[in-house]
Write a protein that holds these residues in place. Structure first.
Motif, PDB file in Angstrom:
ATOM      1  N   ARG A 117       0.510  -5.130   4.991  1.00 15.58           N
ATOM      2  CA  ARG A 117       1.185  -4.682   3.765  1.00 15.58           C
ATOM      3  C   ARG A 117       0.697  -3.314   3.316  1.00 15.58           C
ATOM      4  NH1 ARG A 117       5.873  -6.321   1.810  1.00 15.58           N
ATOM      5  NH2 ARG A 117       5.224  -5.921  -0.330  1.00 15.58           N
ATOM      6  N   GLY A 118      -0.260  -2.739   4.036  1.00 17.75           N
ATOM      7  CA  GLY A 118      -0.735  -1.408   3.697  1.00 17.75           C
ATOM      8  C   GLY A 118      -1.885  -1.377   2.702  1.00 17.75           C
ATOM      9  N   PHE A 119      -2.506  -2.535   2.442  1.00 12.33           N
ATOM     10  CA  PHE A 119      -3.644  -2.574   1.534  1.00 12.33           C
ATOM     11  C   PHE A 119      -4.943  -2.310   2.293  1.00 12.33           C
ATOM     12  CE2 PHE A 119      -0.588  -5.384  -0.757  1.00 12.33           C
ATOM     13  CZ  PHE A 119      -0.461  -4.602  -1.900  1.00 12.33           C
ATOM     14  N   ILE A 120      -5.896  -1.661   1.630  1.00 13.69           N
ATOM     15  CA  ILE A 120      -7.135  -1.236   2.270  1.00 13.69           C
ATOM     16  C   ILE A 120      -8.019  -2.444   2.577  1.00 13.69           C
ATOM     17  CG2 ILE A 120      -9.157   0.273   2.090  1.00 13.69           C
ATOM     18  CD1 ILE A 120      -6.432   1.731   2.041  1.00 13.69           C
ATOM     19  N   ILE A 139     -10.910   0.334  -3.902  1.00 12.11           N
ATOM     20  CA  ILE A 139     -11.105  -0.424  -5.137  1.00 12.11           C
ATOM     21  C   ILE A 139      -9.756  -0.735  -5.769  1.00 12.11           C
ATOM     22  CG2 ILE A 139     -13.385   0.564  -5.604  1.00 12.11           C
ATOM     23  CD1 ILE A 139     -12.007   2.351  -7.728  1.00 12.11           C
ATOM     24  N   GLY A 140      -9.742  -1.768  -6.592  1.00 15.33           N
ATOM     25  CA  GLY A 140      -8.572  -2.071  -7.406  1.00 15.33           C
ATOM     26  C   GLY A 140      -7.407  -2.665  -6.643  1.00 15.33           C
ATOM     27  N   VAL A 141      -6.211  -2.411  -7.152  1.00  9.22           N
ATOM     28  CA  VAL A 141      -4.998  -3.014  -6.602  1.00  9.22           C
ATOM     29  C   VAL A 141      -4.727  -2.540  -5.178  1.00  9.22           C
ATOM     30  CG1 VAL A 141      -2.518  -3.340  -7.013  1.00  9.22           C
ATOM     31  CG2 VAL A 141      -4.077  -3.182  -8.940  1.00  9.22           C
ATOM     32  N   ALA A 142      -5.344  -1.428  -4.769  1.00  8.03           N
ATOM     33  CA  ALA A 142      -5.097  -0.879  -3.439  1.00  8.03           C
ATOM     34  C   ALA A 142      -5.733  -1.694  -2.319  1.00  8.03           C
ATOM     35  CB  ALA A 142      -5.616   0.563  -3.364  1.00  8.03           C
ATOM     36  N   ILE A 143      -6.647  -2.626  -2.638  1.00  3.70           N
ATOM     37  CA  ILE A 143      -7.358  -3.328  -1.563  1.00  3.70           C
ATOM     38  C   ILE A 143      -6.670  -4.635  -1.180  1.00  3.70           C
ATOM     39  CG2 ILE A 143      -9.527  -2.314  -2.393  1.00  3.70           C
ATOM     40  CD1 ILE A 143     -10.378  -5.236  -3.104  1.00  3.70           C
ATOM     41  N   ALA A 144      -7.003  -5.111  -0.005  1.00  5.10           N
ATOM     42  CA  ALA A 144      -6.424  -6.343   0.535  1.00  5.10           C
ATOM     43  C   ALA A 144      -7.250  -7.547   0.093  1.00  5.10           C
ATOM     44  CB  ALA A 144      -6.389  -6.271   2.061  1.00  5.10           C
ATOM     45  N   ILE A 145      -6.594  -8.496  -0.562  1.00  2.00           N
ATOM     46  CA  ILE A 145      -7.203  -9.786  -0.886  1.00  2.00           C
ATOM     47  C   ILE A 145      -6.201 -10.860  -0.484  1.00  2.00           C
ATOM     48  CG2 ILE A 145      -8.124 -11.299  -2.676  1.00  2.00           C
ATOM     49  CD1 ILE A 145      -8.911  -8.905  -4.291  1.00  2.00           C
ATOM     50  N   ALA A 146      -6.644 -11.809   0.317  1.00  2.88           N
ATOM     51  CA  ALA A 146      -5.744 -12.863   0.792  1.00  2.88           C
ATOM     52  C   ALA A 146      -5.330 -13.771  -0.353  1.00  2.88           C
ATOM     53  CB  ALA A 146      -6.443 -13.689   1.868  1.00  2.88           C
ATOM     54  N   PRO A 147      -4.090 -14.268  -0.346  1.00  3.64           N
ATOM     55  CA  PRO A 147      -3.652 -15.204  -1.389  1.00  3.64           C
ATOM     56  C   PRO A 147      -4.531 -16.450  -1.422  1.00  3.64           C
ATOM     57  CG  PRO A 147      -1.785 -14.417  -0.112  1.00  3.64           C
ATOM     58  CD  PRO A 147      -3.018 -13.949   0.600  1.00  3.64           C
ATOM     59  N   LEU A 148      -4.645 -17.043  -2.608  1.00  3.11           N
ATOM     60  CA  LEU A 148      -5.447 -18.241  -2.789  1.00  3.11           C
ATOM     61  C   LEU A 148      -4.923 -19.389  -1.943  1.00  3.11           C
ATOM     62  CD1 LEU A 148      -7.486 -20.064  -4.392  1.00  3.11           C
ATOM     63  CD2 LEU A 148      -5.671 -20.329  -6.101  1.00  3.11           C
ATOM     64  N   GLU A 149      -3.604 -19.540  -1.905  1.00  3.83           N
ATOM     65  CA  GLU A 149      -2.998 -20.691  -1.236  1.00  3.83           C
ATOM     66  C   GLU A 149      -1.583 -20.327  -0.811  1.00  3.83           C
ATOM     67  OE1 GLU A 149      -2.981 -23.671  -4.269  1.00  3.83           O
ATOM     68  OE2 GLU A 149      -1.900 -22.410  -5.689  1.00  3.83           O
ATOM     69  N   GLY A 207       0.819  -1.203   0.000  1.00  2.00           N
ATOM     70  CA  GLY A 207       0.000   0.000   0.000  1.00  2.00           C
ATOM     71  C   GLY A 207       0.852   1.253   0.000  1.00  2.00           C
ATOM     72  N   ILE A 208       0.275   2.350  -0.481  1.00  2.00           N
ATOM     73  CA  ILE A 208       1.033   3.602  -0.541  1.00  2.00           C
ATOM     74  C   ILE A 208       1.337   4.116   0.869  1.00  2.00           C
ATOM     75  CG2 ILE A 208       0.061   4.199  -2.779  1.00  2.00           C
ATOM     76  CD1 ILE A 208      -1.676   6.307  -1.281  1.00  2.00           C
ATOM     77  N   ALA A 209       2.394   4.916   0.982  1.00  2.00           N
ATOM     78  CA  ALA A 209       2.855   5.400   2.289  1.00  2.00           C
ATOM     79  C   ALA A 209       1.786   6.225   3.007  1.00  2.00           C
ATOM     80  CB  ALA A 209       4.128   6.223   2.118  1.00  2.00           C
ATOM     81  N   ALA A 210       0.939   6.913   2.256  1.00  2.00           N
ATOM     82  CA  ALA A 210      -0.058   7.798   2.857  1.00  2.00           C
ATOM     83  C   ALA A 210      -1.073   7.064   3.718  1.00  2.00           C
ATOM     84  CB  ALA A 210      -0.788   8.584   1.764  1.00  2.00           C
ATOM     85  N   VAL A 211      -1.246   5.758   3.495  1.00  2.00           N
ATOM     86  CA  VAL A 211      -2.254   5.014   4.270  1.00  2.00           C
ATOM     87  C   VAL A 211      -1.642   3.925   5.145  1.00  2.00           C
ATOM     88  CG1 VAL A 211      -4.016   5.435   2.519  1.00  2.00           C
ATOM     89  CG2 VAL A 211      -2.685   3.316   2.415  1.00  2.00           C
ATOM     90  N   ARG A 212      -0.359   3.630   4.967  1.00  2.00           N
ATOM     91  CA  ARG A 212       0.241   2.527   5.715  1.00  2.00           C
ATOM     92  C   ARG A 212       0.217   2.794   7.213  1.00  2.00           C
ATOM     93  NH1 ARG A 212       4.289   2.122   1.636  1.00  2.00           N
ATOM     94  NH2 ARG A 212       5.897   2.957   2.997  1.00  2.00           N
ATOM     95  N   ASP A 213       0.015   1.703   7.962  1.00  3.01           N
ATOM     96  CA  ASP A 213       0.058   1.721   9.433  1.00  3.01           C
ATOM     97  C   ASP A 213      -1.126   2.455  10.070  1.00  3.01           C
ATOM     98  OD1 ASP A 213       2.553   0.387   9.326  1.00  3.01           O
ATOM     99  OD2 ASP A 213       3.579   2.298   9.064  1.00  3.01           O
ATOM    100  N   ILE A 214      -2.197   2.705   9.318  1.00  2.64           N
ATOM    101  CA  ILE A 214      -3.410   3.265   9.927  1.00  2.64           C
ATOM    102  C   ILE A 214      -4.250   2.092  10.411  1.00  2.64           C
ATOM    103  CG2 ILE A 214      -5.496   4.644   9.576  1.00  2.64           C
ATOM    104  CD1 ILE A 214      -4.006   6.218   7.443  1.00  2.64           C
ATOM    105  N   GLU A 215      -4.303   1.920  11.720  1.00  2.00           N
ATOM    106  CA  GLU A 215      -4.951   0.749  12.310  1.00  2.00           C
ATOM    107  C   GLU A 215      -6.423   0.689  11.922  1.00  2.00           C
ATOM    108  OE1 GLU A 215      -5.661  -1.313  16.710  1.00  2.00           O
ATOM    109  OE2 GLU A 215      -4.464   0.524  16.514  1.00  2.00           O
ATOM    110  N   GLY A 216      -6.825  -0.488  11.489  1.00  6.78           N
ATOM    111  CA  GLY A 216      -8.219  -0.699  11.115  1.00  6.78           C
ATOM    112  C   GLY A 216      -8.512  -0.357   9.671  1.00  6.78           C
ATOM    113  N   LEU A 217      -7.651   0.417   9.038  1.00  7.97           N
ATOM    114  CA  LEU A 217      -7.857   0.777   7.645  1.00  7.97           C
ATOM    115  C   LEU A 217      -7.122  -0.166   6.705  1.00  7.97           C
ATOM    116  CD1 LEU A 217      -9.017   2.876   5.567  1.00  7.97           C
ATOM    117  CD2 LEU A 217      -6.776   3.999   5.689  1.00  7.97           C
ATOM    118  N   VAL A 218      -5.907  -0.594   7.110  1.00  3.34           N
ATOM    119  CA  VAL A 218      -5.060  -1.379   6.206  1.00  3.34           C
ATOM    120  C   VAL A 218      -4.556  -2.646   6.879  1.00  3.34           C
ATOM    121  CG1 VAL A 218      -4.328   0.665   4.925  1.00  3.34           C
ATOM    122  CG2 VAL A 218      -2.965  -0.117   6.879  1.00  3.34           C
TER     123      VAL A 218
END
Length: 424
Positions: free
Chosen positions: A280-283, A300-310, A266-277
């Motif tokens: 890895r800093g993804f929303i 939306i998009g690449v900025a969001i958190a999706i867990a790996p498949l496996e 995730g971009i530096a502007a949002v990293r380490d904001i508890e509860g938001l990311v």
């Protein structure tokens, strides 16, 4: 109804579609603001072509200020330095701030080149992740062609977008053959995937067989389960791992030209904001693309958190293709409209994967509905038609963006393709 300020942060595929969808849903009732660090929108799927000189900057970019002005959308060119969700504002690097009632984070990722010593344009490898990187990659490629040698292409550990790596390897092969110097260029594909064609999705249809076939046909050798240890000038150290994570072989790969995709964060502007990311800093978002802690923030998009498949021996991320992003955009626009009208959000994105991977003279297309198996549609095909389809799609998408038309671009393209292949 109180007039609301809706800020969209980022003007990539997701952000540009987001402002047009919001405008279509909300009309003139509310203020829509687009914030982007560059002056232009660029069609990112064309970056591999830029990397070999098949496209120039003007071919795949649209200036944002005049486009947004024509459609009643405010545009701010600025780079976000810090999000302050408790205050409902985004602070910019120049010290200014933009307030919001609703925020849509569509920034894409930060490129984590620093996680591997010597990786990236400031190190010893090229990138096609951004337009600037792709232009630089083309400059380096032209110099390489004057004195050819080995090439290493691929995706480092933690990468989550493998299609462009395959595309660039095959496009390089095509361009080198056109220049009649392919015989002077040994090529190695290095990837964190456990096997060729995994793509962060566990494979789609027979992508494993198709992509292995393409590589054999083009004399590209490959290393999977690969962890890039470090990159020095002209040399890459790669550990090939066993399935249990132990080291199988250590490779020293010499190269005169290399393009490696990095891991994302995730971009530096949002990293380490508890509860938001996430770490890895993804929303973090719910099924309505909405952050649970800050319900007026959507991702939306690449900025969001999706867990790996496996779990894989070498970490692999999950791709977020245009089809999936488009679905997130539409759901988000409708959910923001619902909230503004006093209703609860109900729209959900359909997380399906669709990709047209161009190889310069042919290509591979795949469709996974849903993205993770088991699937209702698990299909892949190859041929010259894929190359032609991607060229046509690029022109179609950019033409619609320049007109400011909101449309389900990918959905329309997929429905035509499914009908053509009798998969609908």
């Amino acid at each position: 109804m109180k007039k609301a300020d809706i800020v969209v942060l980022g003007a990539g595929l997701g952000g540009i579609s987001m402002v047009f969808d919001l405008k279509a849903e909300l009309g003139k009732k509310h203020r829509i603001v687009l914030v982007n660090k560059t002056t232009h929108f660029q069609f990112t799927p064309s970056n591999p072509w830029v990397g070999v000189g098949w496209r120039k900057e003007g071919d795949i970019t649209v200036e944002l200020a005049p486009l947004m002005a024509r459609h009643g959308i405010d545009f701010i060119q600025a780079t976000a330095s810090r999000l302050h969700p408790e205050d409902n504002r985004v602070e910019m690097e120049d010290g200014t701030s933009v307030g919001y009632d609703y925020l849509v984070i569509a920034t894409g990722p930060e490129l984590a080149f620093d996680e591997v010593e010597g990786l990236g344009p400031h190190g010893h490898t090229q990138s096609i992740c951004t337009l600037d990187h792709s232009i630089k990659a083309n400059d380096a490629f032209e110099a390489f062609c004057a004195d050819p040698g080995p090439i290493v292409v691929g995706a480092a550990q933690g990468a989550s977008c493998y299609g462009p790596a395959y595309e660039y390897a095959m496009i390089l092969d095509k361009e080198l053959r056109s220049r009649r110097i392919r015989d002077k260029v040994p090529m190695t594909f290095v990837t964190a995937e456990p096997y060729i064609g995994h793509l962060g999705l566990g494979g789609v249809g027979d992508t494993k067989g198709m992509l292995e076939h393409e590589m054999r046909q083009r004399s590209v050798r490959w290393i999977t389960n690969a962890k890039v240890e470090k990159v020095a000038p002209g040399a890459m150290t790669v550990s090939e791992l066993n399935d249990d994570g132990s080291e199988k072989t250590r490779h020293q790969l010499d190269f005169k030209y290399s393009m490696m995709l990095p891991a994302f964060r995730g971009i530096a502007a949002v990293r380490d904001i508890e509860g938001l990311v996430n770490p890895r800093g993804f929303i973090i978002v719910d099924k309505h693309q909405r952050n649970p802690k800050y319900p007026n923030i959507f991702g939306i998009g690449v900025a969001i958190a999706i867990a790996p498949l496996e779990k894989t021996p070498v970490p692999t991320g999950v791709p977020k293709t245009g089809y999936m992003i488009e679905s997130m955009v539409l759901a988000t626009a409708k959910n923001i409209k619902a909230l503004l009208e006093g209703r609860e959000p109900k729209d959900e994105a359909t997380w399906n994967a669709f990709c047209l991977a161009d190889f310069g003279d042919r290509g591979v297309a795949f469709l996974a509905q849903p993205q993770n198996p088991p699937r209702n549609v698990n299909w892949a095909a190859e041929g010259m038609w894929v190359h032609l389809a991607k060229v046509a799609f690029e022109k179609y998408f950019l033409r619609k963006v320049r007109k400011g038309i909101t449309e389900t671009y990918y959905e329309n393209a997929i429905m035509k393709m499914l009908t053509m292949h009798k998969l609908k």
